[in-house]
Design a protein around this motif. Structure first.
Motif, PDB file in Angstrom:
ATOM      1  N   LYS A 163      47.435  49.379  49.258  1.00 27.02           N
ATOM      2  CA  LYS A 163      48.023  50.010  50.449  1.00 27.02           C
ATOM      3  C   LYS A 163      48.541  51.416  50.105  1.00 27.02           C
ATOM      4  CE  LYS A 163      49.255  45.436  52.225  1.00 27.02           C
ATOM      5  NZ  LYS A 163      50.007  44.614  53.142  1.00 27.02           N
ATOM      6  N   ASP A 165      47.279  54.000  50.877  1.00 28.94           N
ATOM      7  CA  ASP A 165      47.104  54.839  52.074  1.00 28.94           C
ATOM      8  C   ASP A 165      48.385  54.936  52.892  1.00 28.94           C
ATOM      9  OD1 ASP A 165      46.337  51.970  52.395  1.00 28.94           O
ATOM     10  OD2 ASP A 165      46.228  52.475  54.524  1.00 28.94           O
ATOM     11  N   SER A 196      42.538  48.852  49.846  1.00 28.54           N
ATOM     12  CA  SER A 196      41.513  47.792  49.957  1.00 28.54           C
ATOM     13  C   SER A 196      40.891  47.739  51.335  1.00 28.54           C
ATOM     14  CB  SER A 196      42.120  46.418  49.675  1.00 28.54           C
ATOM     15  OG  SER A 196      42.585  46.365  48.383  1.00 28.54           O
ATOM     16  N   GLN A 197      41.657  48.169  52.333  1.00 24.96           N
ATOM     17  CA  GLN A 197      41.153  48.089  53.690  1.00 24.96           C
ATOM     18  C   GLN A 197      40.006  49.090  53.881  1.00 24.96           C
ATOM     19  OE1 GLN A 197      43.991  48.745  56.939  1.00 24.96           O
ATOM     20  NE2 GLN A 197      43.785  46.558  57.318  1.00 24.96           N
ATOM     21  N   ASN A 230      50.472  38.475  51.200  1.00 19.65           N
ATOM     22  CA  ASN A 230      50.373  39.674  52.047  1.00 19.65           C
ATOM     23  C   ASN A 230      50.178  41.001  51.339  1.00 19.65           C
ATOM     24  OD1 ASN A 230      50.319  39.093  54.792  1.00 19.65           O
ATOM     25  ND2 ASN A 230      52.400  38.300  54.629  1.00 19.65           N
ATOM     26  N   GLY A 247      47.532  41.901  49.961  1.00 15.43           N
ATOM     27  CA  GLY A 247      46.162  42.377  50.195  1.00 15.43           C
ATOM     28  C   GLY A 247      45.101  41.724  49.320  1.00 15.43           C
ATOM     29  N   LYS A 248      45.410  40.560  48.762  1.00 15.41           N
ATOM     30  CA  LYS A 248      44.468  39.903  47.842  1.00 15.41           C
ATOM     31  C   LYS A 248      43.136  39.584  48.528  1.00 15.41           C
ATOM     32  CE  LYS A 248      47.410  36.584  47.040  1.00 15.41           C
ATOM     33  NZ  LYS A 248      48.494  37.132  47.901  1.00 15.41           N
ATOM     34  N   SER A 249      43.203  38.974  49.719  1.00 18.69           N
ATOM     35  CA  SER A 249      41.951  38.600  50.408  1.00 18.69           C
ATOM     36  C   SER A 249      41.165  39.838  50.812  1.00 18.69           C
ATOM     37  CB  SER A 249      42.248  37.803  51.668  1.00 18.69           C
ATOM     38  OG  SER A 249      43.049  36.725  51.351  1.00 18.69           O
ATOM     39  N   THR A 250      41.894  40.847  51.260  1.00 19.66           N
ATOM     40  CA  THR A 250      41.220  42.092  51.666  1.00 19.66           C
ATOM     41  C   THR A 250      40.468  42.695  50.479  1.00 19.66           C
ATOM     42  OG1 THR A 250      43.075  42.437  53.172  1.00 19.66           O
ATOM     43  CG2 THR A 250      41.608  44.308  52.843  1.00 19.66           C
ATOM     44  N   LYS A 259      39.603  33.005  53.815  1.00 20.29           N
ATOM     45  CA  LYS A 259      40.880  33.000  53.107  1.00 20.29           C
ATOM     46  C   LYS A 259      41.326  31.560  52.854  1.00 20.29           C
ATOM     47  CE  LYS A 259      45.396  35.136  53.496  1.00 20.29           C
ATOM     48  NZ  LYS A 259      46.102  36.304  53.978  1.00 20.29           N
TER      49      LYS A 259
END
Ligand code: G4P
Length: 282
Positions: free
Chosen positions: A59, A61, A87-88, A131, A133-136, A148
């Protein structure tokens, strides 16, 4: 998603990560670039022991760029390789494989020296608090959408390796670890950035913390966003001014402090006040 972290859950989460460590060459420790210390598991060094590790400031960004650079130096001073990523959008994600290769080159050179012609791909595991951002990141690295896993320690499914190009394989289930929430300020920072649900802490307490932080570190952004001539010393007056300007009023016309708190937190989390970092290296 919020997890109730009881001591038994923590012990189990630790055990699960340590089980996974046996299968892998390198760990990617995912932190929130806005709060790298508060988004860190307090036992991480003990859990990971001497496994090669790269710190990923995710994150990035949303974080203050200059402060993220300071964090990278901070980790490097502790002999930890650190990268800033988003990651997004995928920014910086390619560098992860390059950095991992570099870090593991001696290990793989030894394998080659033993006559292993086609060394297997590097095997990696992502760990981090909920939250972060692991899955992202897993989806980014995989180049496709991986479902997920239930965001609860102990919810397991068969583990699979995801191919990341030819050179890396990633465990599809990340290691979920707990934050250091015995520290009240850590909880407030996690709530401010949206890492923990608004129902856990009192919304107004979180907004008071966030507004005091902005007052001290980003006063100009605060003034600009809420068209303030100056920032009142008294936090209640600050709530009043924001509430009046934004129409956060109750039926009789009094300021609705819950609405103000909700508005301010929503605007922080959606970058309406720009890129913000809530922690600086000491
Ligand atoms: P987790 O597996 O560690 O629990 O985290 P997850 O990937 O679910 O990410 C949590 C939230 O953070 C998601 O937003 C995700 O989109 C967002 N996110 C992850 N990485 C980045 C990043 O590098 N930059 C930004 N700006 N956001 C990131 P969400 O609101 O919960 O869901 P959604 O917006 O994806 O629907």
């Amino acid at each position: 998603m919020t997890i109730q972290w009881f001591p038994g859950h923590m012990a189990k989460a630790k055990r699960e990560v340590q089980e996974k460590l046996k299968l892998i060459d390198i760990v990617f420790e995912l932190l929130d670039a806005r709060i790298p210390l508060s988004s860190r598991n307090p036992m991480i060094d003990e859990i990971l022991a001497n496994k090669p590790r790269i710190v990923l400031l995710n994150k990035a960004d949303m974080a203050d760029e200059a402060i993220t650079k300071q964090w990278i130096s901070f980790f490097e001073e502790q002999h930890l390789r650190a990268l800033a990523i988003d990651s997004q959008a995928g920014t910086g994600v390619k560098q992860i494989v390059t950095a991992a290769k570099e870090m593991l080159k001696d290990k793989f050179a030894k394998m080659a020296a033993k006559g292993i012609k086609n060394p297997r791909p590097m095997r990696a595991l992502i760990v981090g608090i909920p939250n972060v951002g692991k899955s992202t990141l897993i989806n980014r690295l995989a180049g496709k959408h991986i479902a997920k896993t239930g965001d609860k320690p102990g919810v397991t499914k068969a583990q699979q390796w995801i191919k990341v190009g030819k050179e890396m394989e990633l465990l599809d289930t990340p290691g979920i670890l707990w934050p250091k929430f015995e520290d009240e300020e850590v909880g407030l920072k996690l709530a401010t950035t949206g890492a923990i649900k608004d129902t856990i802490l009192n919304l107004q307490d979180v907004a008071v913390y966030a507004l005091n932080f902005l007052k001290q570190h980003y006063p100009e952004r605060l003034k600009e966003r809420y068209s303030l001539d100056g920032i009142p010393e008294d936090i209640v007056k600050l709530f009043d001014e924001i509430g009046r300007r934004r129409g956060c009023l109750m039926s009789g016309g009094a300021i609705d402090y819950d609405k103000v708190a909700e508005l301010v937190l929503r605007e922080i989390r959606t970058e309406k006040l720009g890129r913000l970092s809530f922690e600086k290296p000491e």
